[in-house]
Enzyme design. Structure first.
Site, PDB file in Angstrom:
ATOM      1  N   GLY A 214      -1.510  -0.774  14.784  1.00 16.65           N
ATOM      2  CA  GLY A 214      -1.655  -2.175  14.401  1.00 16.65           C
ATOM      3  C   GLY A 214      -0.737  -2.533  13.249  1.00 16.65           C
ATOM      4  O   GLY A 214      -0.626  -3.688  12.864  1.00 16.65           O
ATOM      5  N   THR A 215      -0.088  -1.550  12.654  1.00 21.60           N
ATOM      6  CA  THR A 215       0.741  -1.837  11.479  1.00 21.60           C
ATOM      7  C   THR A 215       2.218  -1.461  11.656  1.00 21.60           C
ATOM      8  O   THR A 215       3.042  -1.824  10.839  1.00 21.60           O
ATOM      9  CB  THR A 215       0.227  -1.069  10.242  1.00 21.60           C
ATOM     10  OG1 THR A 215       0.284   0.333  10.536  1.00 21.60           O
ATOM     11  CG2 THR A 215      -1.200  -1.440   9.906  1.00 21.60           C
TER      12      THR A 215
ATOM     13  N   SER B 131       0.795  -1.224   0.000  1.00 22.32           N
ATOM     14  CA  SER B 131       0.000   0.000   0.000  1.00 22.32           C
ATOM     15  C   SER B 131       0.833   1.283   0.000  1.00 22.32           C
ATOM     16  O   SER B 131       1.679   1.475  -0.859  1.00 22.32           O
ATOM     17  CB  SER B 131      -0.926  -0.074   1.218  1.00 22.32           C
ATOM     18  OG  SER B 131      -1.804   1.001   1.266  1.00 22.32           O
TER      19      SER B 131
ATOM     20  N   ASP C 241      -3.025   6.228  -3.084  1.00 23.46           N
ATOM     21  CA  ASP C 241      -1.848   5.625  -2.445  1.00 23.46           C
ATOM     22  C   ASP C 241      -1.304   4.504  -3.350  1.00 23.46           C
ATOM     23  O   ASP C 241      -1.777   4.316  -4.475  1.00 23.46           O
ATOM     24  CB  ASP C 241      -2.173   5.127  -1.027  1.00 23.46           C
ATOM     25  CG  ASP C 241      -3.075   3.911  -1.031  1.00 23.46           C
ATOM     26  OD1 ASP C 241      -3.769   3.691  -2.039  1.00 23.46           O
ATOM     27  OD2 ASP C 241      -3.093   3.173  -0.024  1.00 23.46           O
TER      28      ASP C 241
ATOM     29  N   ASP D 290      -1.544   1.343  -3.667  1.00 23.33           N
ATOM     30  CA  ASP D 290      -2.389   0.289  -4.249  1.00 23.33           C
ATOM     31  C   ASP D 290      -3.783   0.821  -4.579  1.00 23.33           C
ATOM     32  O   ASP D 290      -4.709   0.052  -4.823  1.00 23.33           O
ATOM     33  CB  ASP D 290      -2.458  -0.946  -3.341  1.00 23.33           C
ATOM     34  CG  ASP D 290      -3.084  -0.650  -1.986  1.00 23.33           C
ATOM     35  OD1 ASP D 290      -3.117   0.522  -1.590  1.00 23.33           O
ATOM     36  OD2 ASP D 290      -3.543  -1.599  -1.320  1.00 23.33           O
TER      37      ASP D 290
ATOM     38  N   ASP E 237      -6.248   2.356  -2.950  1.00 19.53           N
ATOM     39  CA  ASP E 237      -7.484   2.217  -2.174  1.00 19.53           C
ATOM     40  C   ASP E 237      -7.716   3.406  -1.242  1.00 19.53           C
ATOM     41  O   ASP E 237      -8.712   3.442  -0.531  1.00 19.53           O
ATOM     42  CB  ASP E 237      -7.566   0.873  -1.425  1.00 19.53           C
ATOM     43  CG  ASP E 237      -6.461   0.686  -0.416  1.00 19.53           C
ATOM     44  OD1 ASP E 237      -5.591   1.573  -0.300  1.00 19.53           O
ATOM     45  OD2 ASP E 237      -6.458  -0.364   0.257  1.00 19.53           O
TER      46      ASP E 237
HETATM   47  C1  LIG Z   1      -3.887   6.677  11.925  1.00 19.06           C
HETATM   48  C2  LIG Z   1      -3.958   5.835  10.723  1.00 19.06           C
HETATM   49  O1  LIG Z   1      -4.055   6.368   9.599  1.00 19.06           O
HETATM   50  N1  LIG Z   1      -3.914   4.497  10.894  1.00 19.06           N
HETATM   51  C3  LIG Z   1      -3.949   3.568   9.767  1.00 19.06           C
HETATM   52  C4  LIG Z   1      -2.941   2.461   9.963  1.00 19.06           C
HETATM   53  O2  LIG Z   1      -3.302   1.729  11.125  1.00 19.06           O
HETATM   54  P1  LIG Z   1      -2.494   1.773  12.498  1.00 19.06           P
HETATM   55  O3  LIG Z   1      -3.124   0.671  13.297  1.00 19.06           O
HETATM   56  O4  LIG Z   1      -2.729   3.132  13.035  1.00 19.06           O
HETATM   57  O5  LIG Z   1      -1.047   1.565  12.175  1.00 19.06           O
HETATM   58  O6  LIG Z   1      -2.991   1.576   8.845  1.00 19.06           O
HETATM   59  C5  LIG Z   1      -4.249   0.908   8.696  1.00 19.06           C
HETATM   60  C6  LIG Z   1      -4.132  -0.044   7.528  1.00 19.06           C
HETATM   61  O7  LIG Z   1      -3.853   0.629   6.344  1.00 19.06           O
HETATM   62  C7  LIG Z   1      -5.365   1.941   8.513  1.00 19.06           C
HETATM   63  O8  LIG Z   1      -6.596   1.265   8.464  1.00 19.06           O
HETATM   64  C8  LIG Z   1      -5.331   2.940   9.655  1.00 19.06           C
HETATM   65  O9  LIG Z   1      -6.258   3.964   9.439  1.00 19.06           O
HETATM   66 MG   LIG Z   2      -3.711   1.257   0.361  1.00 17.92          MG
END
Ligand SMILES: CC(=O)N[C@H]1[C@@H](OP(=O)(O)O)O[C@H](CO)[C@@H](O)[C@@H]1O
Ligand SMILES: [Mg+2]
Length: 551
Positions: free
Chosen positions: A507-508, A69, A285, A287, A289
């Site tokens: 989470g990422t 992404s 972005d 990919d 989405d």
């Molecule tokens: C603040 C923010 O933009 N967080 C993003 C990011 O998640 P985090 O859990 O915050 O890392 O990546 C996700 C997946 O792409 C998206 O769903 C989410 O909105």
């Molecule tokens: Mg994306």
């Protein structure tokens, strides 16, 4: 059960894709996602998991998307798509994590056998998978590891090539509904472009053609599909594609794209000579989405129209159509947001329709939106869509309007159900949706922007020794652990006019995120940096490495 796992075949292929011993993989919010160079074993195993998931669901087609992404080019990842074009069912996220971490080929067989047992998978069923990748340079090698996984389970596969995440979701749903009364569309890229462009043309028929729209393709796959979409749209809308260097790896998402614009709240430098004052532009972005709009005012000032502004624009438009159609008692429109939604957007929307706040991550938004007749969901970062429930679609199909105005409104609603990707947030589909509303309302970017005034805000990241020590409640708006930290945040927030701030583990990424809002930009920045400093200190961050900007 009729058959067993082909253990010898799996083992011999698995030996060609050994798991690195020093890495723990996790199927998180966005699937597996990390440095592309470490993902060979994961991809092989994702191929097996996809095939097993398909067998579990009687051979219905499962999707696999290879992408990272908006992340930097060296990253890559994989996401599984369930038969209705939706995210993988939650319990399989855990199975996927377990299988990806089996240290050896023998351990892998054991883990797979355990999954077959617990999930009660009938191995004699067929396996069908469709897969695609974005433009990342690590993609071809990772796809070939994925294909070895398919081979190991003798799955029937279809390679959808280099395409966007939403198109892959579209294909999954179209393949699985083919020949039924719920057929979603022709199961090809062409079918996708036809569906989008035909409904767009119906919706803008008789309206003045919108001036050309600048589209920042983030130097990713959006450039390839944007070019095709342009052809299908013909003279109904001209897309001026920018940042289309898909063959220069370092260019992907670099100082461009939806995430860059949202986080830095700036125009991509590459557009400064392209964009004229007043002209609309948007960024996709890597990919395609996510979607963020923006424009420059007469003095060159930059104004961003993010996911919240898209939700406000679109929800108000749909509510209006439903009313004109005479369907307001039967078709309830609701909005789903996360805590990152700008407070001003929440206030604007709450005055007009029901709004729900859910934890971060598309799957939470998607599921909450399914509970409305028409559910509008957008993350502030520009990922979102509008879901129409099946009973709502049936109602629209059967409805007998009593006036020409009602009839026109119903036709528009039906066309919207075709224009809007029902499987997942889709930058191209959302972009056409925005263009439809702007055209119907005769809004410029400036008029759209004036629906409400964004509260100044700031997003920050804090590196801590253990982000799992951070636990939240109330849709992530409050911390319950570490103990006592929330009270200290509250105390800081109370000192700022219009102040709001919350803290949650990402989470990422291996960080804790801090969000802050206040009446003035300087105050939002100050509050964010104070909370970040507090989080860093309370979580046991090394004083020597404490970032200088933290207060
Ligand atoms: C603040 C923010 O933009 N967080 C993003 C990011 O998640 P985090 O859990 O915050 O890392 O990546 C996700 C997946 O792409 C998206 O769903 C989410 O909105
Ligand atoms: Mg994306």
């Amino acid at each position: 059960m009729a058959s067993t796992l082909p253990a010898e075949l799996i083992k011999s292929l698995s030996d060609q894709h050994p798991k690195p011993s020093d890495i723990h993989f996790q199927y998180g919010t966005a699937g597996f996602r990390t440095l592309g160079s470490t993902l060979d074993s994961v991809m092989f195993r994702v191929g097996i998991i996809a095939a097993l998931r398909s067998k579990k669901l009687d051979g219905r087609t499962i999707g696999v998307m290879v992408t990272a992404s908006h992340n930097p080019e060296p990253d890559n990842g994989a996401k599984l798509v369930d038969p209705r074009g939706e995210m993988l069912e939650a319990s399989w996220e855990g199975h996927s994590t377990t299988i990806s971490n089996a240290p050896t080929s023998d351990a892998l067989i054991e883990a797979l056998e355990a999954l077959v047992q617990t999930a009660k998978i009938d191995l004699s069923k067929p396996a069908n998978v469709v897969y695609a990748r974005d433009t990342r340079s690590s993609g071809p090698a990772l796809v070939s590891a994925l294909e070895d996984g398919f081979k190991a389970l003798k799955a029937t596969t279809r390679n959808a090539g280099v395409t966007t995440t939403p198109i892959l979701h579209y294909l999954v749903k179209s393949i699985n509904t083919k020949g039924t009364k719920y057929s979603y569309g022709d199961d090809s890229e062409e079918g996708y472009f036809q569906k989008l462009s035909t409904s767009y043309k119906k919706l803008v028929a008789g309206k003045a053609v919108q001036p050309p729209l600048v589209v920042d393709c983030a130097n990713g796959v959006g450039a390839l599909v944007g070019k095709q979409l342009n052809e299908y749209l013909g003279d109904t809308l001209q897309l001026v594609l920018a940042n289309t260097a898909t063959t220069i790896p370092s260019a992907l998402n670099n100082a461009c794209g939806a995430d860059y614009v949202k986080v830095s709240q700036k125009l991509p430098p590459s557009l400064s000579s392209v964009l004229k004052p007043g002209q609309r532009a948007c960024s996709l972005d890597g990919d395609a989405d996510r979607l963020i709009y923006y424009y420059l005012d007469d003095r060159g000032g930059f104004h961003m129209l993010d996911g919240d502004k898209i939700a406000a624009l679109v929800a108000a438009f749909i509510v209006e159509l439903v009313k004109v159609a005479g369907l307001e008692d039967q078709m309830k429109v609701g909005v789903v947001q996360t805590a990152y939604a700008n407070g001003a957007s929440t206030r604007y929307l709450q005055e007009r329709l029901p709004v729900k706040c859910v934890p971060t991550g598309v799957k939470h938004l998607h599921h909450a939106a399914e509970r409305y007749n028409v559910g509008v969901y957008f993350e502030a970062n520009g990922h979102g869509t509008v879901l129409f429930s099946q009973p709502t679609l049936d109602k629209l199909a059967e409805y007998q309007p009593s006036t020409p105005a009602q009839s026109r409104a119903v036709e528009h609603l039906v066309s919207l159900t075709e224009l809007i990707n029902q499987t997942v947030g889709d930058a191209l589909s959302d972009m056409l949706l925005v263009e439809v509303v702007l055209s119907h309302k005769s809004y410029s970017g400036e008029e759209w922007n004036s629906l409400y005034v964004d509260l100044p805000n700031r997003l920050a990241k804090v590196s801590v020794p253990d982000r799992n020590a951070f636990k939240t409640e109330n849709a992530e708006r409050r911390l319950i652990s570490p103990t006592g930290l929330q009270a200290k945040i509250d105390e800081l927030v109370n000192r700022y006019q219009g102040g709001r701030s919350f803290v949650r583990p990402s989470g990422t990424e291996d960080v804790v995120r801090v969000y802050a809002e206040a009446a003035l930009k300087t105050q939002a920045d100050e509050l964010a940096m104070r909370v970040a400093g507090l989080v860093y200190d309370e979580a046991g961050g090394e004083p020597a490495f404490r970032p200088k900007e933290f207060l």
